[in-house]
Write a protein that holds these residues in place. Structure first.
Motif, PDB file in Angstrom:
ATOM      1  N   THR A 126       0.836  -1.199   0.000  1.00 50.67           N
ATOM      2  CA  THR A 126       0.000   0.000   0.000  1.00 50.67           C
ATOM      3  C   THR A 126       0.874   1.254   0.000  1.00 50.67           C
ATOM      4  N   TYR A 127       1.888   1.239   0.845  1.00 50.72           N
ATOM      5  CA  TYR A 127       2.726   2.425   1.053  1.00 50.72           C
ATOM      6  C   TYR A 127       4.176   2.139   0.687  1.00 50.72           C
ATOM      7  N   VAL A 128       4.911   3.214   0.401  1.00 51.20           N
ATOM      8  CA  VAL A 128       6.351   3.115   0.133  1.00 51.20           C
ATOM      9  C   VAL A 128       7.066   4.169   0.974  1.00 51.20           C
ATOM     10  N   PHE A 129       8.132   3.772   1.638  1.00 49.55           N
ATOM     11  CA  PHE A 129       9.000   4.734   2.319  1.00 49.55           C
ATOM     12  C   PHE A 129      10.410   4.575   1.772  1.00 49.55           C
ATOM     13  N   CYS A 130      11.061   5.704   1.456  1.00 52.95           N
ATOM     14  CA  CYS A 130      12.382   5.678   0.833  1.00 52.95           C
ATOM     15  C   CYS A 130      13.393   6.308   1.796  1.00 52.95           C
ATOM     16  N   PHE A 131      14.479   5.601   2.044  1.00 49.30           N
ATOM     17  CA  PHE A 131      15.452   6.020   3.056  1.00 49.30           C
ATOM     18  C   PHE A 131      16.865   6.089   2.507  1.00 49.30           C
ATOM     19  N   ASP A 132      17.647   7.055   2.988  1.00 45.38           N
ATOM     20  CA  ASP A 132      19.108   6.979   2.902  1.00 45.38           C
ATOM     21  C   ASP A 132      19.553   5.812   3.784  1.00 45.38           C
ATOM     22  N   VAL A 133      20.701   5.228   3.458  1.00 48.37           N
ATOM     23  CA  VAL A 133      21.172   4.092   4.254  1.00 48.37           C
ATOM     24  C   VAL A 133      22.021   4.536   5.447  1.00 48.37           C
ATOM     25  N   ASP A 134      22.511   5.785   5.417  1.00 45.12           N
ATOM     26  CA  ASP A 134      23.463   6.220   6.463  1.00 45.12           C
ATOM     27  C   ASP A 134      22.726   6.733   7.700  1.00 45.12           C
ATOM     28  N   GLN A 135      21.868   5.891   8.233  1.00 49.09           N
ATOM     29  CA  GLN A 135      21.090   6.252   9.412  1.00 49.09           C
ATOM     30  C   GLN A 135      20.704   4.986  10.181  1.00 49.09           C
ATOM     31  N   VAL A 136      20.325   5.186  11.434  1.00 48.26           N
ATOM     32  CA  VAL A 136      20.035   4.063  12.330  1.00 48.26           C
ATOM     33  C   VAL A 136      18.744   4.353  13.097  1.00 48.26           C
ATOM     34  N   PHE A 137      17.828   3.403  13.091  1.00 51.63           N
ATOM     35  CA  PHE A 137      16.596   3.566  13.867  1.00 51.63           C
ATOM     36  C   PHE A 137      16.900   3.384  15.358  1.00 51.63           C
ATOM     37  N   THR A 138      16.347   4.281  16.167  1.00 44.35           N
ATOM     38  CA  THR A 138      16.582   4.190  17.614  1.00 44.35           C
ATOM     39  C   THR A 138      15.283   4.247  18.402  1.00 44.35           C
ATOM     40  N   GLY A 139      14.165   4.421  17.733  1.00 46.20           N
ATOM     41  CA  GLY A 139      12.873   4.481  18.410  1.00 46.20           C
ATOM     42  C   GLY A 139      11.775   4.179  17.407  1.00 46.20           C
ATOM     43  N   ARG A 140      10.574   4.063  17.919  1.00 46.99           N
ATOM     44  CA  ARG A 140       9.449   3.741  17.057  1.00 46.99           C
ATOM     45  C   ARG A 140       9.372   4.656  15.834  1.00 46.99           C
ATOM     46  N   PHE A 141       9.343   4.068  14.644  1.00 43.91           N
ATOM     47  CA  PHE A 141       9.035   4.774  13.400  1.00 43.91           C
ATOM     48  C   PHE A 141       7.844   4.010  12.856  1.00 43.91           C
ATOM     49  N   GLY A 142       6.647   4.404  13.306  1.00 39.64           N
ATOM     50  CA  GLY A 142       5.499   3.528  13.144  1.00 39.64           C
ATOM     51  C   GLY A 142       4.435   4.044  12.202  1.00 39.64           C
ATOM     52  N   SER A 143       3.268   3.396  12.289  1.00 35.61           N
ATOM     53  CA  SER A 143       2.198   3.623  11.316  1.00 35.61           C
ATOM     54  C   SER A 143       1.616   5.030  11.379  1.00 35.61           C
ATOM     55  N   GLU A 144       1.899   5.768  12.467  1.00 38.58           N
ATOM     56  CA  GLU A 144       1.460   7.171  12.506  1.00 38.58           C
ATOM     57  C   GLU A 144       2.138   7.982  11.400  1.00 38.58           C
ATOM     58  N   ALA A 145       3.232   7.473  10.862  1.00 32.72           N
ATOM     59  CA  ALA A 145       3.954   8.186   9.805  1.00 32.72           C
ATOM     60  C   ALA A 145       3.379   7.904   8.417  1.00 32.72           C
ATOM     61  N   LEU A 146       2.450   6.965   8.321  1.00 37.02           N
ATOM     62  CA  LEU A 146       1.909   6.610   7.008  1.00 37.02           C
ATOM     63  C   LEU A 146       0.888   7.646   6.555  1.00 37.02           C
ATOM     64  N   GLY A 147       0.895   7.935   5.271  1.00 36.65           N
ATOM     65  CA  GLY A 147      -0.071   8.881   4.732  1.00 36.65           C
ATOM     66  C   GLY A 147       0.042   8.904   3.226  1.00 36.65           C
ATOM     67  N   ASP A 148      -0.814   9.684   2.592  1.00 35.85           N
ATOM     68  CA  ASP A 148      -0.817   9.665   1.128  1.00 35.85           C
ATOM     69  C   ASP A 148       0.494  10.206   0.562  1.00 35.85           C
ATOM     70  N   SER A 149       1.005  11.287   1.157  1.00 38.33           N
ATOM     71  CA  SER A 149       2.251  11.862   0.654  1.00 38.33           C
ATOM     72  C   SER A 149       2.991  12.465   1.846  1.00 38.33           C
ATOM     73  N   VAL A 150       4.162  11.920   2.166  1.00 42.61           N
ATOM     74  CA  VAL A 150       4.807  12.208   3.439  1.00 42.61           C
ATOM     75  C   VAL A 150       6.193  12.815   3.222  1.00 42.61           C
ATOM     76  N   ALA A 151       6.442  13.949   3.864  1.00 42.32           N
ATOM     77  CA  ALA A 151       7.753  14.600   3.776  1.00 42.32           C
ATOM     78  C   ALA A 151       8.273  14.867   5.179  1.00 42.32           C
ATOM     79  N   LEU A 152       9.581  15.034   5.273  1.00 43.55           N
ATOM     80  CA  LEU A 152      10.254  15.154   6.570  1.00 43.55           C
ATOM     81  C   LEU A 152      10.899  16.532   6.720  1.00 43.55           C
ATOM     82  N   LEU A 153      10.709  17.162   7.873  1.00 42.39           N
ATOM     83  CA  LEU A 153      11.387  18.435   8.153  1.00 42.39           C
ATOM     84  C   LEU A 153      12.868  18.164   8.431  1.00 42.39           C
TER      85      LEU A 153
END
Ligand code: UDP
Ligand code: MN
Length: 296
Positions: free
Chosen positions: A150-177
């Motif tokens: 349903t959804y696609v998220f595109c990431f740089d590889v030079d990063q590490v998850f340290t906390g929840r990055f969850g379904s609240e981030a899903l949406g039709d078109s999502v951008a990051l500050l």
């Protein structure tokens, strides 16, 4: 109030937010002027979003590129940490783009999660590796992702998850500050200011970070196609946007407003130091050793 107003404006993400009781936060901007929510810690009940997406049958594709030295330097930590924190409980398919599939790390995936790799050729300039992601992502959405996720998220590889990055981030078109710009005045945003580039813009809404973007497969396909076209037109005209794919992404988001915006908690740089508004870090910049990473 913002949430209720936006529900009335029929932004689909906002009506979901209203029904799941998304809250505001007094110390930060939690809504854009076009009524998209800006997601910060403390605004949402994670369980409500997870339950809603599970019952809707949402599934997520994660694209990440590990070309040349970036594979050995970052991919293992990126994938291991995303197993711990990215969209836990939802079906996730990793699409790993690499020039060296035989070197892929052995990652133990949780149930509901799988990994596909796509072989790409290594462009000699790092700027081209970065920009050509737009083309590869749009191709794989067309050939594969749109049939499965349903959804696609595109990431740089030079990063590490340290906390929840969850379904609240899903949406039709999502951008990051962008962590380095969200608190700065607009005249300091590093948009492309060369009128000869397709990414040219004088001013905009925010400075978005291209290390994370996403949305429905349709939106991400439209975005990646448009950015790729801009990049290729620039090449024909012998210009290159200041921050490459990120400049084109910012131009696209100016013309096609995101329906959801992620706070810099979703991609924080610890070098910035303490900020009272950053109550949790979900994804952190990894150290960047450009001298060894980018040398041919
Ligand atoms: N990348 C890669 N190999 C390269 C250059 C870039 O795999 O030689 C990919 C990788 O996913 C990286 C992304 O492109 O995270 C963007 O490049 P980089 O992270 O160096 O850009 P920056 O974060 O400095 O803007
Ligand atoms: Mn990066």
């Amino acid at each position: 109030k913002c949430i209720l107003e936006s529900a009335k404006m029929l932004n689909l993400d906002s009506s979901v937010d209203a029904s799941l009781n998304l809250q505001s936060r007094p110390d930060v901007q939690t809504c854009t002027y076009w009524k998209a929510a800006i997601i910060w810690e403390g605004m949402f009940d994670p369980r409500l979003y997870d339950d809603m997406h599970k019952s809707k049958g949402s599934s997520v594709a994660l694209t990440v590129f590990a070309v040349g030295r970036y594979l050995d330097a970052y991919l293992h930590k990126f994938l291991n940490s995303s197993e711990q924190h990215f969209m836990v409980g939802l079906p996730v398919t990793y699409y790993v783009f690499t020039d060296m599939p035989e070197m892929l790390p052995d990652i133990k995936l949780s149930p509901l999660r799988s990994l596909k790799f796509i072989k790409v050729k290594k462009n000699s300039r790092w700027q081209d590796v970065s920009m050509m992601r737009m083309k590869s992502i749009s191709d794989v959405i067309e050939s594969d992702i749109r049939h499965h996720c349903t959804y696609v998220f595109c990431f740089d590889v030079d990063q590490v998850f340290t906390g929840r990055f969850g379904s609240e981030a899903l949406g039709d078109s999502v951008a990051l500050l962008h962590a380095h710009y969200y608190h700065l005045p607009k005249h300091l945003y590093t948009y492309d200011r060369n009128p000869n580039s397709k990414a040219y813009m004088e001013t905009g809404d925010f400075y978005y970070h291209a290390a994370v973007f996403g949305g429905s497969w349709k939106s991400v396909k439209a975005l990646t196609e448009a950015c790729y076209q801009g990049i290729m037109e620039d090449k024909q005209n012998n210009v290159e946007a200041l921050w490459h794919d990120e400049s084109h992404l910012n131009k696209y988001m100016l013309l096609h407003k995101p329906s959801r915006v992620l706070s810099p908690e979703y991609c924080w740089d610890t070098n910035i130091g303490y900020r009272s508004d950053i109550q949790v870090t979900r994804l952190l910049w990894a150290p960047k050793h450009y001298d060894t990473l980018r040398s041919p």
